[in-house]
Design a protein around this motif. Structure first.
Motif, PDB file in Angstrom:
ATOM      1  N   ARG A   1      26.226  40.994  44.310  1.00  0.00           N
ATOM      2  CA  ARG A   1      25.905  39.687  43.755  1.00  0.00           C
ATOM      3  C   ARG A   1      24.714  39.061  44.486  1.00  0.00           C
ATOM      4  O   ARG A   1      23.854  38.416  43.863  1.00  0.00           O
TER       5      ARG A   1
ATOM      6  N   ILE B   1      34.107  35.897  42.334  1.00  0.00           N
ATOM      7  CA  ILE B   1      34.454  36.721  43.501  1.00  0.00           C
ATOM      8  C   ILE B   1      35.438  35.970  44.380  1.00  0.00           C
ATOM      9  O   ILE B   1      36.397  36.550  44.900  1.00  0.00           O
TER      10      ILE B   1
ATOM     11  N   ASN C   1      29.749  41.977  54.802  1.00  0.00           N
ATOM     12  CA  ASN C   1      29.895  41.546  53.417  1.00  0.00           C
ATOM     13  C   ASN C   1      30.571  42.641  52.602  1.00  0.00           C
ATOM     14  O   ASN C   1      30.154  43.800  52.673  1.00  0.00           O
TER      15      ASN C   1
ATOM     16  N   GLU D   1      31.150  43.999  46.612  1.00  0.00           N
ATOM     17  CA  GLU D   1      30.911  43.176  45.429  1.00  0.00           C
ATOM     18  C   GLU D   1      30.064  41.953  45.766  1.00  0.00           C
ATOM     19  O   GLU D   1      29.265  41.495  44.938  1.00  0.00           O
ATOM     20  N   LEU D   2      30.177  41.442  46.982  1.00  0.00           N
ATOM     21  CA  LEU D   2      29.354  40.311  47.379  1.00  0.00           C
ATOM     22  C   LEU D   2      27.919  40.752  47.623  1.00  0.00           C
ATOM     23  O   LEU D   2      26.966  40.052  47.250  1.00  0.00           O
TER      24      LEU D   2
ATOM     25  N   TRP E   1      29.177  32.556  42.526  1.00  0.00           N
ATOM     26  CA  TRP E   1      30.025  33.659  42.987  1.00  0.00           C
ATOM     27  C   TRP E   1      31.496  33.233  43.011  1.00  0.00           C
ATOM     28  O   TRP E   1      32.330  33.822  43.684  1.00  0.00           O
ATOM     29  N   SER E   2      31.810  32.204  42.208  1.00  0.00           N
ATOM     30  CA  SER E   2      33.179  31.690  42.164  1.00  0.00           C
ATOM     31  C   SER E   2      34.161  32.712  41.627  1.00  0.00           C
ATOM     32  O   SER E   2      35.351  32.677  41.975  1.00  0.00           O
TER      33      SER E   2
END
Length: 418
Positions: free
Chosen positions: A223, A84, A216, A219-220, A81-82
């Protein structure tokens, strides 16, 4: 699923590693694993080697190990998730200082900061560090600008004085122009050198959770749902154990992902599911007012038989809430709580005196020690856990929690729904 009474030898394992708030490509974790596993194998007298991953899916690598005369194959995937993280990190200096104000207000006004300090001073100091460092950088930049402006005005006055001319009305605007120019130059220099100071990086990290008050962002959540699908798919791959490792901020992501999987019935009956949380900073999020989902997931996961959950921290890690039971301190521990088993990596015991002396003040490096070799390893060995012949459940069966465990409810916000 009931507690298994007999040990099962692991020949194949699927490992999912969830990193913390990290903008860097996941190859760093592959290289760290390659280097440190070789070092640990030399110390502990076992065999381990990594190779490129075959097939598609998430970024990862293959591991072949022989421990206790048992060959084991493991596939390790990094749940990335880097992107993001990078998207949340503003390159703008003014935007970062705005984040500073907003984040400080969130933690102070909600009462969260005071409650966090009841438990461990280290991670709170780590949280305050970017605030203090950024304010110090701003103060130094302004002072340097003021000094430079004074020198410029003095030199200009002296030069014009030779011609009996004063600087008059331009003095004030010129002063502010010089102050601004010098201050901006110095702040940009600090920003460029943040790989040494970590002030901007840590500020973005804490601001990410504070911005949503513990919830959260969409977008997280999307994911995390993708991560859940990948983990669920692993149960059909013939592995003897599926192991999820959540490091730092990745630990609380894993809590919610695994809770969703179990609620949805996506963990098959009889599956060996392990959850290893390392260097967790759960209270930094779960103590915030709108962390309803995380608190509900902590309470739920702590009672489940479908997994074994071991939480490893160390008092020597100033960036983690060492030996704090993340469920209990969040104020959501149910009467039938089973997990996590809270144990210490005990850096002062598992690292030699010379190694501890070398690493003691390298706080960021110590936060990654859980993924590294120990020259005096105890029952925690990251490479035996990820590539050895015993499941996480079997390895720590009967292990008592650390005597220094903190399991007193400390959060002001304990609701699990709006």
């Amino acid at each position: 699923m009931t507690e298994q009474a007999t040990e099962q030898t692991v020949r194949r394992r699927k490992v999912f590693y969830i990193p913390g708030y990290d903008p860097i490509h996941p190859r760093r974790y592959r290289e760290l694993y390659r280097k440190e596993s070789a070092a640990q194998a030399a110390i502990s007298n076992y065999e381990i080697a990594i190779a490129p991953k075959t097939g598609g899916g998430a970024y990862g690598w293959s591991v072949a190990a022989t421990m206790d005369d048992t060959p084991v194959a493991a596939e390790i995937e990094v749940l990335v998730w880097s992107d993001i993280v990078r998207g949340s990190m503003s390159d703008s200096i003014p935007a970062t200082y705005l984040q500073l104000i907003r984040t400080a207000w969130t933690y102070i006004a909600s009462g969260t900061l005071r409650r966090l300090m009841w438990m461990r001073k280290g991670p709170v100091i780590a949280a305050l560090y970017p605030v203090g460092m950024l304010l110090l950088q701003l103060a130094l930049a302004v002072i340097a600008g003021a000094v430079a402006a004074g020198l410029v005005l003095w030199a200009l006055n002296a030069l014009l004085g030779l011609f009996s001319v004063g600087i008059g009305l331009i003095a004030t605007p010129l002063r502010w122009i010089v102050i601004a120019a010098v201050a901006i130059t110095i702040l940009r220099w600090f920003r460029k050198k943040d790989g040494k100071f970590f002030a901007y990086y840590l500020m973005h990290d804490y601001a990410y959770s504070a911005r949503w008050n513990g919830a959260n962002p969409p977008e997280l959540e999307a994911r995390m749902a993708e991560f859940g699908d990948l983990i669920a798919g692993a149960f059909d791959g013939g592995s003897d154990e599926v192991l999820v490792v959540g490091h730092s901020s990745g630990a609380h992501l894993a809590v919610s992902i695994l809770s969703d999987l179990i609620r949805a019935g996506r963990v098959p009956q009889g599956a060996n599911l392990g959850f290893l949380s390392l260097g967790q900073v759960v209270p930094m999020v779960s103590f915030l007012p709108k962390a309803w989902r995380l608190r509900a997931d902590l309470a739920y996961l702590s009672t489940r038989d479908e997994l074994a959950w071991v939480d490893v921290t160390a008092p020597g890690d100033g960036c983690a809430f060492a030996l704090c039971d993340p469920v209990a301190v969040s104020g959501v521990a149910p009467a039938n709580q089973k997990w996590p088993l809270v144990i210490s990596a005990a850096f002062t015991q598992t690292l030699s005196a010379a190694r501890w002396k070398e690493l003691r003040w390298r706080f960021f490096r110590l936060h990654f020690q859980y993924l590294c070799a120990f020259d005096r390893p105890g029952d925690y060995d990251y490479f035996r856990i990820t590539a050895g012949p015993r499941t996480l459940r079997d390895r720590f069966r009967g292990r008592q929690p650390s005597k220094s465990r903190i399991d007193v409810a400390a959060s002001k916000h304990t609701s699990t729904a709006p």
